[in-house]
Each structure stands twice: as C-alpha cells, then as structure tokens.
Design a protein around this motif. Structure first.
Motif: not given
Length: 500
Positions: A75-76, A78-79, A82, A209, A216-219, A222
C-alpha cells in the motif's frame, strides 16, 4: 541474477551505443554536418532536462528495490508511486512547455545557422521540446523496472527502441527526405512508443490495486519520508548535468552548427566510456541497497569491489585504447582525415576525463545503498565551484580543446582527492586496496602494454587495415586487463585447474 542483469545490460548498452556511434557518419553524409549539429543539440537538451528530475527516478528505483526486499508494504509503495507519477507529469508539462515557448529564440538567437532555414530549425526545436518531455517521463517507469531487477526485460526493450531510433529513421528519411524535419518527427514517434512500452511493462511489476486492503488515495504525504534522499539526489543530478553539459551548452552558442556537429561527434565517442560502465551501476545499485537493508555488509563490499574491477577492465581498457589511437579511430570510422586530425585531440581529452569519472562514480553507489548522500553532495558542490568557471573560461577563450583540458584535469583531481576522503569516512581501510588493486594495477598494465605497442604506430591510411589493427590492440588490452584484475584472475586460474 546479478550476473545475468549485468550481462543483459552490457549487451543492450553495447548495442545501443554501438549502433548510435557507428551510424553517425551516415547522418553527416546524408543530412549534412549542420543538420547533425541539431541532433547534437537535441542530445544536450535531453541532458539538461534531466535537471528537472528532482531525484525522483533513482528514488523510485530504490524504493521499488526496498519494497521487493520487504522493507515497505504494498500500500505504501503504491501511494508513493502515485504521488511521484503526478509530480512527473506536472514537471514534464512545465518543462516541455517552456522549451516549446523558447523555440523561436533558440533558433534565431542562440544557434548559429548558416545553411538551414530558420523556419526548419524552429520546427525542429519545437519537436525536440515535446520529444524531450516524453522521453523524460520514461524515467519513472524505468525506475520501477530497474528497482524490480527486471533488467533483462528492460535491456531487450532498449535494443528494440534503439533500432527504431537509429536505424529505422533511415527508412523514414529515405521515403520522405533526408531533412531535419523528417528526422525529428520520426524521433517523436519513437518517444511515444517508448513511453507506452515502459508504462505497460511497469504496470505488470507493481502490486495490483484490488490486492490492497485500503484505497491508495491521492496525497503527496508518501513522498515526505524519501524527500531528503530525493532532494539530495536532485542536487547531485543537477550538478552532474552542470558538470557534464556546461561545455556543450556554451559551445552550442559559440560554434557554428557545422563545427558543433563535429565536436558532438568526438564527445559522443568519448561518452561511450560512461555508457560501458552504466550497466554495472544499474545492476549493482538496487542489489547493494537490498544487501544494506538485509544487513549483509561484507557481501555489499564484495559486490562493490568486484564491480569496480569489472568497470576498470572493460571501460578502462577501452578508454586507454581510444586515448592512444584517437585520430586513427576517427579516420577508420568516418574516412575523413581532416576530421580525424581536428576531432582526435578533443576525443583524447574527453575520454581520459570520462575514464576518471567512471571510477569516481563508485562511492556514489555506496552512499546510494546506505541512503545517505551527504559526502556525494559536498563533493559535487566543490566540483561545481571548480569546474563550471574553468569550463566557461576555457570554452570561450580556447574553444573545444580548452574545455577538454579542463574536463580531464579536474576529473583526475576529484578521483585522487575526494574519492579517497569519502572512502576514509565510510569504509576505513578500503581506499588503498580499492584504488590500487581494483583500479591502478589494471589501468597501469594496459598503459604499459600500449606504450610498448606504440613503438610500431598504426598509420591512418587504409580504413580497413586501421580498424583491424585497432581491434587487435583492443583485444590485447582487454586480455591484459582481465589478467591484471584480481577477482577475474582467480576465477580464470580455478577454471584452468578444473580442466587439468
């Protein structure tokens, strides 16, 4: 897998470099030296565009390696991927847009055009701007593939793209005309294909995913944990561009495009030394990062020293041969005696500087694996302070040959002074063994051999005979280098004993 990756890298890099260099006389023959000057300017623009990387490409490669080494969750990872993707796209749009906007000024005020029309040069620069942005975007996906250690896949893809870029372009020009416009439109099409291919390959290597527990989100959060590392690489990468490309930028505005084309030719041959060493660095950096994460320090140092010897054997022997036979090499390659006489001294100086640089780069690989680039940062800052003013002065007052002298001298000083200090701080007791056993003995043996062979000089009169003689000398130099390298000599002795 490391040996397989290095072998695949070498095969692809040798092909990419070889086809790119061998095809140059045909560019000059069919397009003209002035149009080829635009090709050299295109290569220089790509290098300067790398300053916008901000350390993101090596960062995603390292973090991918750490993810596969178990130091990061899917997860981290992929974040992070992105967030970096958004940054890459944004910078590509900004950087490419600025180049596109400046195309008219570059064509009319910076480049010294004599034969080509300004409209044709402006269009070429506009296409360059788009192509450079697309090719730079490829860095993100190359980082994912490299960090996953899927270098056989990447190497095979590079061979295909190089074939389209360097060879297939002649089919386009044969059909539509041997002009700069056709050449750069073809390069734009190849850049699109390259980006799509790398994107597809990278997507197959990242965690899907639907396999993640959370969205994953949009931020950009990370990115924060790796920001210090990325910005350090960003600075050093910018310094690298300043160090290696300032002379080319200045000379592109001083020399007529025709002469700049000849200068580019000499520098491109010399850059083959860095290309030869490149596959080793690409292969060992993720491996060393993983070994450090796993706490296997002795294995890390063993990889480090063996890789140094490998670069000394292959890149070092090649550099020394080119330095001894620069004029003869250019003549056998182009068939132009005057071009050989004018470009030979430039080639000799740049190849000597590049041979120093190929070995000086190794402490960076060690710091990259550890995750602390402090000493590399300081060393590069000193390099900028010394090199940039000297290059500017020499290029303006003495042209290409002056820039070559500065390049060779300061890279030699960096190897002798700064690399020793970095080894002392990071791995006490390593430097003398590294410098002597992994470098000087190999280089010295080849220099002694070629000094002896120079008693029977190669006369640049018949191209075929000249190239055959250079090949023979190169083979002897490589054999001498292999025998002089401790790690390779031991393996050779063991193989001989096993046979008998």
């Amino acid at each position: 897998m490391l040996k397989r990756n290095i072998t695949a890298n070498y095969i692809s890099q040798l092909y990419v470099t070889g086809v790119g260099i061998l095809i140059l006389p045909l560019y000059i023959k069919y397009m003209g030296a002035e149009a080829y000057g635009l090709v050299g300017f295109f290569a220089m623009l790509q290098a300067w565009f790398a300053m916008l990387d901000l350390g993101l490409t090596p960062t995603i490669a390292r973090e991918t390696a750490r993810y596969h080494g178990g130091s990061m969750t899917a997860l981290i990872y992929r974040q992070l991927l992105r967030a970096l993707t958004l940054i890459f796209i944004g910078i590509a749009l900004i950087g490419g847009g600025i180049l596109l906007y400046m195309a008219d000024s570059i064509a009319a005020k910076w480049l010294t055009v004599e034969l080509l029309s300004l409209a044709e040069v402006k269009l070429a620069v506009q296409i360059m701007a788009i192509s450079v942005a697309l090719r730079w975007l490829c860095g993100l996906y190359r980082g994912v593939i490299t960090g996953s250690e899927k270098l056989v896949l990447l190497s095979s893809f590079n061979v295909v793209i190089a074939t389209f870029r360097f060879i297939a372009v002649f089919a386009s020009m044969w059909h539509f005309g041997f002009t700069a416009k056709v050449f750069f439109i073809h390069q734009l099409a190849v850049a699109v294909i390259e980006l799509l291919g790398l994107f597809i390959a990278a997507r197959g290597l990242i965690p899907k995913q639907n396999m993640l527990e959370n969205a994953i989100g949009w931020s950009f959060k990370p990115v924060k944990p790796v920001l210090k590392f990325a910005l350090t690489i960003a600075f050093t990468s910018s310094v690298w561009v300043l160090v290696t490309q300032t002379d080319k930028l200045i000379l592109s505005g001083i020399l007529p495009l025709t002469e700049y084309g000849y200068f580019t030719l000499a520098v491109l041959v010399a850059s083959g030394i860095m290309v030869i060493s490149g596959p080793v660095s690409i292969a060992i950096m993720p491996r060393m990062a993983r070994l450090h994460a796993e706490g296997k320090h002795e294995q890390l140092i063993k990889v480090y020293r063996t890789a140094t010897q490998l670069v000394s054997v292959i890149a070092g022997s090649a550099a020394i041969v080119i330095a001894f036979y620069a004029e003869q090499l250019i003549f056998s390659w182009t068939g132009e005696q005057m071009l050989a006489e004018e470009s030979g001294p430039i080639l000799r100086l740049y190849v000597i500087g590049n041979s120093f640089l190929a070995i000086s780069a190794f402490p960076y690989y060690l710091q990259y694996a550890i995750g602390n680039l402090r000493y590399h940062l300081i060393g590069n800052a000193f390099m900028v302070v010394l090199l940039i003013p000297a290059i500017i002065f020499a290029a303006i007052n003495y042209g290409a040959i002056g820039a070559g002298y500065v390049w060779a001298l300061i890279n030699g000083l960096y190897l002798v002074v700064w690399v020793g200090y970095v080894h002392y701080k990071l791995e006490p007791g390593l430097h003398s063994k590294w410098l002597i056993q992994d470098g000087l003995i190999i280089y010295g043996s080849v220099i002694l051999l070629l000094s002896f062979l120079s008693l029977w000089p190669i006369q640049a009169s018949d191209r075929l005979l000249t190239i055959l003689q250079i090949f023979a000398v190169s083979a002897l130099a490589l054999i001498t280098a292999v025998i002089s390298a401790d790690s390779f000599r031991k393996k050779l002795i063991l193989k001989i004993k096993s046979v008998f």
